[in-house]
Scaffold this motif. Sequence first.
Motif, PDB file in Angstrom:
ATOM      1  N   ILE A 124       0.838  -1.205   0.000  1.00  0.00           N
ATOM      2  CA  ILE A 124       0.000   0.000   0.000  1.00  0.00           C
ATOM      3  C   ILE A 124       0.871   1.252   0.000  1.00  0.00           C
ATOM      4  O   ILE A 124       0.596   2.230  -0.716  1.00  0.00           O
ATOM      5  N   TRP A 125       1.956   1.214   0.790  1.00  0.00           N
ATOM      6  CA  TRP A 125       2.868   2.369   0.806  1.00  0.00           C
ATOM      7  C   TRP A 125       3.534   2.562  -0.546  1.00  0.00           C
ATOM      8  O   TRP A 125       3.663   3.692  -1.027  1.00  0.00           O
ATOM      9  N   CYS A 126       3.959   1.477  -1.203  1.00  0.00           N
ATOM     10  CA  CYS A 126       4.563   1.596  -2.537  1.00  0.00           C
ATOM     11  C   CYS A 126       3.557   2.166  -3.534  1.00  0.00           C
ATOM     12  O   CYS A 126       3.902   3.019  -4.365  1.00  0.00           O
ATOM     13  N   ALA A 127       2.305   1.688  -3.463  1.00  0.00           N
ATOM     14  CA  ALA A 127       1.289   2.196  -4.384  1.00  0.00           C
ATOM     15  C   ALA A 127       0.983   3.666  -4.126  1.00  0.00           C
ATOM     16  O   ALA A 127       0.727   4.435  -5.064  1.00  0.00           O
ATOM     17  N   ARG A 244       7.636  -0.798  -7.174  1.00  0.00           N
ATOM     18  CA  ARG A 244       6.976   0.284  -7.904  1.00  0.00           C
ATOM     19  C   ARG A 244       7.104   0.082  -9.410  1.00  0.00           C
ATOM     20  O   ARG A 244       6.163   0.370 -10.169  1.00  0.00           O
ATOM     21  N   GLU A 245       8.259  -0.397  -9.860  1.00  0.00           N
ATOM     22  CA  GLU A 245       8.431  -0.640 -11.295  1.00  0.00           C
ATOM     23  C   GLU A 245       7.440  -1.677 -11.792  1.00  0.00           C
ATOM     24  O   GLU A 245       6.795  -1.492 -12.842  1.00  0.00           O
ATOM     25  N   ALA A 246       7.281  -2.780 -11.057  1.00  0.00           N
ATOM     26  CA  ALA A 246       6.311  -3.799 -11.465  1.00  0.00           C
ATOM     27  C   ALA A 246       4.892  -3.236 -11.487  1.00  0.00           C
ATOM     28  O   ALA A 246       4.115  -3.496 -12.416  1.00  0.00           O
ATOM     29  N   MET A 247       4.543  -2.432 -10.474  1.00  0.00           N
ATOM     30  CA  MET A 247       3.200  -1.848 -10.433  1.00  0.00           C
ATOM     31  C   MET A 247       2.952  -0.923 -11.622  1.00  0.00           C
ATOM     32  O   MET A 247       1.884  -0.976 -12.265  1.00  0.00           O
ATOM     33  N   LEU A 248       3.921  -0.069 -11.940  1.00  0.00           N
ATOM     34  CA  LEU A 248       3.726   0.883 -13.032  1.00  0.00           C
ATOM     35  C   LEU A 248       3.682   0.187 -14.389  1.00  0.00           C
ATOM     36  O   LEU A 248       2.894   0.566 -15.262  1.00  0.00           O
ATOM     37  N   VAL A 249       4.531  -0.839 -14.587  1.00  0.00           N
ATOM     38  CA  VAL A 249       4.492  -1.561 -15.854  1.00  0.00           C
ATOM     39  C   VAL A 249       3.142  -2.232 -16.035  1.00  0.00           C
ATOM     40  O   VAL A 249       2.530  -2.179 -17.119  1.00  0.00           O
ATOM     41  N   LEU A 250       2.630  -2.885 -14.988  1.00  0.00           N
ATOM     42  CA  LEU A 250       1.314  -3.527 -15.074  1.00  0.00           C
ATOM     43  C   LEU A 250       0.218  -2.494 -15.315  1.00  0.00           C
ATOM     44  O   LEU A 250      -0.726  -2.737 -16.084  1.00  0.00           O
ATOM     45  N   ARG A 251       0.336  -1.349 -14.671  1.00  0.00           N
ATOM     46  CA  ARG A 251      -0.674  -0.301 -14.855  1.00  0.00           C
ATOM     47  C   ARG A 251      -0.692   0.205 -16.293  1.00  0.00           C
ATOM     48  O   ARG A 251      -1.762   0.367 -16.893  1.00  0.00           O
TER      49      ARG A 251
END
Length: 682
Positions: A124-127, A244-251
């Motif tokens: 949650i903090w990373c997001a 964060r990189e994985a989250m942004l790529v998926l987004r």
Amino acid sequence: MTTQSGRDWLDLASPNLAGPDLPGSRPAPSRFSTAQREVSDRLARVRTGAAGAARAVLSPVMAAAAVPMRRVAPAWQGAAARVGAHPLAARAAGAAQRASTLPWARVLVLAALGAAALAALFLIWCAATLPPLSGPASVTRTLTVQAEDGTPIARRGTTRGRNLPADAVAPAMRAAFLSAQDPWFEDGYRLDAAGIAAVIGQAFRDTISDGPRRGSPRLTQRLVRRDLIGAPPGAPRSLADRVREAMLVLRLQAGEDRARILARALDLARFGPGLIGIDAAARTLFGKEAAALGTAEAAYLAALARAPGLQPDRDVTAIRALARDVLDGMVMRGDLSAAKAAEAGRSLDGIAPVWTTPVTRSGFPDLVLAEAADRLGPDLPQDATIRTTLDRDLQAMAEAAAERRLEAAGRGGARASLLILGPDGSVRAAVAGGTPLPDTPKARRAASASLRHLGRDGRPVYDRLVAGPVPEAERRTALLALLAGLARPPAGAEDAASRDGLFVGTIGDLLAGTTVSSAAAENGAGDGPEALFQDVAAQWAKAHPAPEPREARESARETGSMPRGTARPAWQNPGERAAPVLHGVPRVIDTGRLRLDGQALRLVGVEGQGGSYAREFRQYLRRREVTCQPAGGPDLYRCRAGDQDLSEVVLFNGAGRATPGASPELQAAEANAKARKAGVWQ
């Protein structure tokens, strides 16, 4: 409720749950037979005997181990008493006592739930701390480097362009950018469970592979890692940055189409230090809109985006070499024909940013900027001016003399370098024939001596109007070290093995050094280095006539003859050189052409194909070393990967056609592909 004799659990099968003292209660019949009770009693006796045997064996061992413990017992007891008296120890003891009353399964479940809660909070903090998709905010800065008379000679700083849709960028620029960043970006990709796992795996890798995709698209990953998160290549990354990189790529992959991702990557790409976005790069470097870029200009910018540490108006030769690789990639993708790629490659020789001059290509302005940055501190101002000792008149004389030497040599790969130092060791003129001045201690001292005035936001920060002289021996040593960097052939230069002639002399109170490559001397440039020096010295003497005849005669003597102790260079003709055998990992242009060691070569007996066949061939050769031997023509080679002849491999797989006059082995490989209807014979 009753208990069975010799048992340690309740008999819950009794139909009478009343206590033994209650009316109507009676003993419940046992569910166990006599044989079962005997077995249970025997097991109890066995356990009792084993425990006694263990105590008999371990008692002497424990007694022996207790002897040294008794010696240190008083010290341990004192330390334990002090620790136990602390309030935190009492709290910890209470918590341990409460935890000891819990079953182990419950403790493990609680520990797992606690770890899951911490992981959820971390995610949650990373997001919540994800960087914006618009990229980091940038402040426009302008750093101007001036000559001695205040004329600008170079500009540096930070500039960000406008955000442009994909259709507002020239098709050649889009194709060149994809060729440099991710040739497989437009291939099919599914964001299923395997795709998500691949994205996460790629985010935790320290390098981004250039080969065929096995996970998320490389362009999206480079966009997130380099431009959104801002992680420099090779720098250590934290666990939070990887998540964060994985989250942004998926987004991005789930929420935006490929055209939008490509447009975002073009808007945030760095085209050199401080130059952000294709709009700013096109207008700053070539003075035109992004939609009007040609193929050669697009390849130049795509090469810059691939290596953003290069300076656009300094590392021109290195960028052109990378741009030729971009053109090869465009042919491989099928975006460009071989003929148009060759035409664009010829155009690259005349393409350079509008600010490019011999001064910027020498690297002198960047050395002075590095010295000025040490005085300005880590926070660069929005507007700064740096005045140097560069003499524009002397620089123009040096550039004109070098051009005349190269014209006399007929160009053809010839190089000429020139460097002039003042009495204080400062740079007065510089012409680079090879690579820029390296950032060495001697170069930094020359840059420090060349810095005359530094202004920050309109206020003076540093002034050095007068500098002390440097001993001639020390100045000559610095000149030779700096001149060696200017004369060094750039990477991939065809004349890397040629020798440079050297001449050092004085022009008044100035110390000048010149180098001219041996190719220039062989092509009729005369006694190259000395002739270049004499040319500059004659122009200087004409522009600065001596006030007295005696001084004029001394100046003529100094400029008309070689300095004492300097030997005239001996020139030798190396003769005709045989084409060398090439080794290394090649880059695929098409199935009939490779680029190896900076040289484009043709596979003997093959008419190559581009598009999907070239991509498959590139995947086949990925990271494989090849050996190429000359096969008669100027760029014709027979290449082998291990024991396999690459010409035969291409023809056997139907990825090309045999040329007229091909060897019988190659014709047989083509016939086999025709019989199987492979590749182009389908």
